[in-house]
Design an enzyme around this catalytic site. Structure first.
Site, PDB file in Angstrom:
ATOM      1  N   CYS A   1      42.854  39.372  -5.671  1.00 43.45           N
ATOM      2  CA  CYS A   1      42.229  38.242  -5.789  1.00 43.45           C
ATOM      3  C   CYS A   1      41.773  38.031  -7.269  1.00 43.45           C
ATOM      4  CB  CYS A   1      41.091  38.089  -5.076  1.00 43.45           C
ATOM      5  SG  CYS A   1      40.179  36.375  -5.383  1.00 43.45           S
TER       6      CYS A   1
ATOM      7  N   CYS B   1      34.385  39.011  -8.403  1.00 45.74           N
ATOM      8  CA  CYS B   1      33.032  39.178  -7.624  1.00 45.74           C
ATOM      9  C   CYS B   1      32.525  40.637  -7.650  1.00 45.74           C
ATOM     10  CB  CYS B   1      33.117  38.621  -6.174  1.00 45.74           C
ATOM     11  SG  CYS B   1      33.735  36.740  -6.369  1.00 45.74           S
TER      12      CYS B   1
ATOM     13  N   CYS C   1      33.169  42.769  -4.760  1.00 49.94           N
ATOM     14  CA  CYS C   1      34.222  42.724  -3.488  1.00 49.94           C
ATOM     15  C   CYS C   1      35.522  43.836  -3.943  1.00 49.94           C
ATOM     16  CB  CYS C   1      34.939  41.440  -3.824  1.00 49.94           C
ATOM     17  SG  CYS C   1      36.259  40.946  -2.475  1.00 49.94           S
TER      18      CYS C   1
ATOM     19  N   CYS D   1      37.233  33.814  12.332  1.00 49.46           N
ATOM     20  CA  CYS D   1      37.235  33.482  11.088  1.00 49.46           C
ATOM     21  C   CYS D   1      38.405  34.137  10.122  1.00 49.46           C
ATOM     22  CB  CYS D   1      35.954  34.019  10.372  1.00 49.46           C
ATOM     23  SG  CYS D   1      34.433  33.598  11.510  1.00 49.46           S
TER      24      CYS D   1
ATOM     25  N   CYS E   1      37.238  29.235  11.916  1.00 46.07           N
ATOM     26  CA  CYS E   1      36.441  28.971  10.454  1.00 46.07           C
ATOM     27  C   CYS E   1      37.172  29.678   9.483  1.00 46.07           C
ATOM     28  CB  CYS E   1      35.113  29.964  10.477  1.00 46.07           C
ATOM     29  SG  CYS E   1      34.530  30.087   9.045  1.00 46.07           S
TER      30      CYS E   1
ATOM     31  N   CYS F   1      29.389  27.074   6.346  1.00 46.53           N
ATOM     32  CA  CYS F   1      28.949  28.304   6.652  1.00 46.53           C
ATOM     33  C   CYS F   1      28.446  28.797   5.165  1.00 46.53           C
ATOM     34  CB  CYS F   1      30.043  29.082   7.283  1.00 46.53           C
ATOM     35  SG  CYS F   1      29.608  30.991   7.265  1.00 46.53           S
TER      36      CYS F   1
ATOM     37  N   ARG G   1      23.664  34.200  10.490  1.00 43.74           N
ATOM     38  CA  ARG G   1      24.429  35.425  10.965  1.00 43.74           C
ATOM     39  C   ARG G   1      24.242  36.602  10.171  1.00 43.74           C
ATOM     40  NH1 ARG G   1      28.787  32.613  10.122  1.00 43.74           N
ATOM     41  NH2 ARG G   1      28.534  31.758  12.237  1.00 43.74           N
TER      42      ARG G   1
HETATM   43  N1  SAM Z   1      37.461  34.809  -0.581  1.00 42.54           N
HETATM   44  C1  SAM Z   1      36.579  34.267   0.164  1.00 42.54           C
HETATM   45  C2  SAM Z   1      35.289  33.532  -0.883  1.00 42.54           C
HETATM   46  O1  SAM Z   1      35.056  34.324  -2.023  1.00 42.54           O
HETATM   47  O2  SAM Z   1      34.737  32.785  -0.636  1.00 42.54           O
HETATM   48  C3  SAM Z   1      35.599  35.009   0.987  1.00 42.54           C
HETATM   49  C4  SAM Z   1      35.712  36.516   0.884  1.00 42.54           C
HETATM   50  S1  SAM Z   1      34.863  37.394   1.934  1.00 42.54           S
HETATM   51  C5  SAM Z   1      35.515  37.269   3.495  1.00 42.54           C
HETATM   52  C6  SAM Z   1      33.537  36.418   2.629  1.00 42.54           C
HETATM   53  C7  SAM Z   1      32.217  37.005   2.205  1.00 42.54           C
HETATM   54  O3  SAM Z   1      31.989  38.123   2.339  1.00 42.54           O
HETATM   55  C8  SAM Z   1      31.934  36.900   0.629  1.00 42.54           C
HETATM   56  O4  SAM Z   1      31.938  35.716   0.005  1.00 42.54           O
HETATM   57  C9  SAM Z   1      30.981  37.731   0.587  1.00 42.54           C
HETATM   58  O5  SAM Z   1      29.596  37.042   0.604  1.00 42.54           O
HETATM   59  C10 SAM Z   1      30.763  38.584   1.700  1.00 42.54           C
HETATM   60  N2  SAM Z   1      31.181  39.993   1.014  1.00 42.54           N
HETATM   61  C11 SAM Z   1      32.532  40.367   0.331  1.00 42.54           C
HETATM   62  N3  SAM Z   1      32.355  41.686  -0.008  1.00 42.54           N
HETATM   63  C12 SAM Z   1      31.190  42.248   0.168  1.00 42.54           C
HETATM   64  C13 SAM Z   1      30.333  43.370   0.033  1.00 42.54           C
HETATM   65  N4  SAM Z   1      30.934  44.626  -0.402  1.00 42.54           N
HETATM   66  N5  SAM Z   1      29.010  43.546   0.645  1.00 42.54           N
HETATM   67  C14 SAM Z   1      28.511  42.417   0.839  1.00 42.54           C
HETATM   68  N6  SAM Z   1      29.159  41.157   1.477  1.00 42.54           N
HETATM   69  C15 SAM Z   1      30.394  41.169   0.712  1.00 42.54           C
HETATM   70 FE1  SF4 Z   2      38.017  37.300  -4.330  1.00 46.20          FE
HETATM   71 FE2  SF4 Z   2      36.705  38.648  -3.174  1.00 46.20          FE
HETATM   72 FE3  SF4 Z   2      35.515  37.002  -4.557  1.00 46.20          FE
HETATM   73 FE4  SF4 Z   2      36.536  36.253  -2.361  1.00 46.20          FE
HETATM   74  S1  SF4 Z   2      34.803  37.612  -2.370  1.00 46.20           S
HETATM   75  S2  SF4 Z   2      36.910  35.048  -4.254  1.00 46.20           S
HETATM   76  S3  SF4 Z   2      38.214  37.553  -2.070  1.00 46.20           S
HETATM   77  S4  SF4 Z   2      36.833  38.566  -5.212  1.00 46.20           S
END
Ligand code: SAM
Ligand code: SF4
Length: 299
Positions: free
Chosen positions: A59, A63, A66, A103, A136, A196, A268
């Site tokens: 990606c 973030c 992530c 989802c 979702c 959501c 959730r």
């Molecule tokens: N790529 C999508 C976005 O950024 O909107 C969704 C990515 S993820 C499936 C959905 C959410 O999981 C993220 O927006 C974040 O809030 C949460 N998430 C992802 N990595 C995480 C982590 N290491 N610890 C806690 N929450 C996490």
């Molecule tokens: Fe990309 Fe992860 Fe951020 Fe979603 S949460 S935009 S997958 S870096």
């Protein structure tokens, strides 16, 4: 405070009131959240959601939490978009395991305009709905046309997490702004798709940041249909890998405060739930959580 209407413009008293709520003695806070929960939510009902990563890794966003960001060396192998049939067979598996919502997450900044990939996602949404599941998606930022196409495909809800407060956001993500996030949320709501939107705790934010995020969420019009409360999962290779684990009672406080401020939303219990004890999870449910992700992956 319980019946307070939060859907007005954010003002400083909101922050003070929400902070006072969040800081109540924990038993009072949980009691009040349970009162709101019993007044607004079906008793003992917990929504089961299943999350599938339909396109993983690589990606372009940064973030800090992530594992799917291409900026960090987390060992996550990039995978192309899954085939529609493979996704639908996962949806059927989730359905037989009890899921009512499926989802689909794609590690994109935004879906590519007019791309074959986006058409493939629309086929997935239609297929999941035809199974009788709620669908979702979480695909990053959307434009008006993409939002309408998702609506026309029958999408139930769109996940677009605010992560933290506007003030702290730049410490966590620099490749987009809080406003970008709010714009996609507004677009999705305007198209009549349920929103959501929630956040993550344990990323080095202050309690004021957590409360400010809840105030922003509670002031969305309409309020989110569901509010994921994530505890940071500290992934090695990401900038937040050394963060201390979240105290489960802080997660309880977030669930309770979210419940009181957004009485009609599903709260959730999301990322981080797997490391909670049964007792901590039960306390989160007492505090108003009524939806979980289940399955092998909770992110
Ligand atoms: N790529 C999508 C976005 O950024 O909107 C969704 C990515 S993820 C499936 C959905 C959410 O999981 C993220 O927006 C974040 O809030 C949460 N998430 C992802 N990595 C995480 C982590 N290491 N610890 C806690 N929450 C996490
Ligand atoms: Fe990309 Fe992860 Fe951020 Fe979603 S949460 S935009 S997958 S870096």
């Amino acid at each position: 405070m319980c019946g307070r209407d939060w859907s007005s413009d954010v003002c400083s008293s909101d922050l003070e009131e929400a902070r006072a709520l969040h800081d109540l003695p924990l038993t009072d806070l949980v009691f009040r959240a349970q009162e709101v929960h019993r007044a607004t939510q079906p008793r003992d009902a917990v929504q089961l959601c299943s999350l599938l990563s339909i396109k993983t890794g690589a990606c372009h966003e940064d973030c800090s939490y992530c594992p799917q960001s291409s900026k960090y060396d987390t060992g996550v192998e990039a995978e192309r978009l899954m085939d529609v049939d493979d996704v639908l067979s996962k949806a059927r598996e989730a359905q037989s395991a009890g899921a009512s919502r499926f989802c689909m997450g794609a590690a994109w900044r935004s879906p590519k305009k007019g791309s074959r990939q986006f058409q493939q996602v629309l086929e997935m949404v239609r297929g999941v709905r035809e199974l009788g599941l709620e669908a979702c998606a979480t695909l990053g930022m959307l434009d008006d046309e993409q939002t309408q196409e998702l609506k026309d495909a029958g999408l139930t809800a769109y996940n677009h997490i605010l992560d933290t407060s506007e003030e702290y956001y730049g410490e966590i993500i620099t490749t987009r702004t809080y406003q970008d996030r709010l714009e996609t949320i507004a677009r999705v709501a305007k198209a009549g798709i349920s929103v959501c939107a929630g956040g993550i705790i344990g990323m080095g934010e202050t309690i004021d940041d957590r409360v400010a995020m809840l105030v922003t969420l509670a002031n969305l019009t309409p309020q989110p249909e569901s509010v994921p409360v994530n505890a940071l999962v500290a992934v090695s290779g990401t900038p937040l890998s050394e963060q201390a684990p979240v105290d489960s009672l802080e997660l309880v406080r977030m669930c309770a405060t979210a419940r009181i401020m957004m009485p009609n939303a599903r709260v959730r219990l999301s990322a981080g739930r797997a490391s909670l004890s049964r007792e901590s999870q039960l306390l989160c449910f007492m505090a108003g959580a009524n939806s979980i992700f289940f399955g092998d992956k909770l992110l």
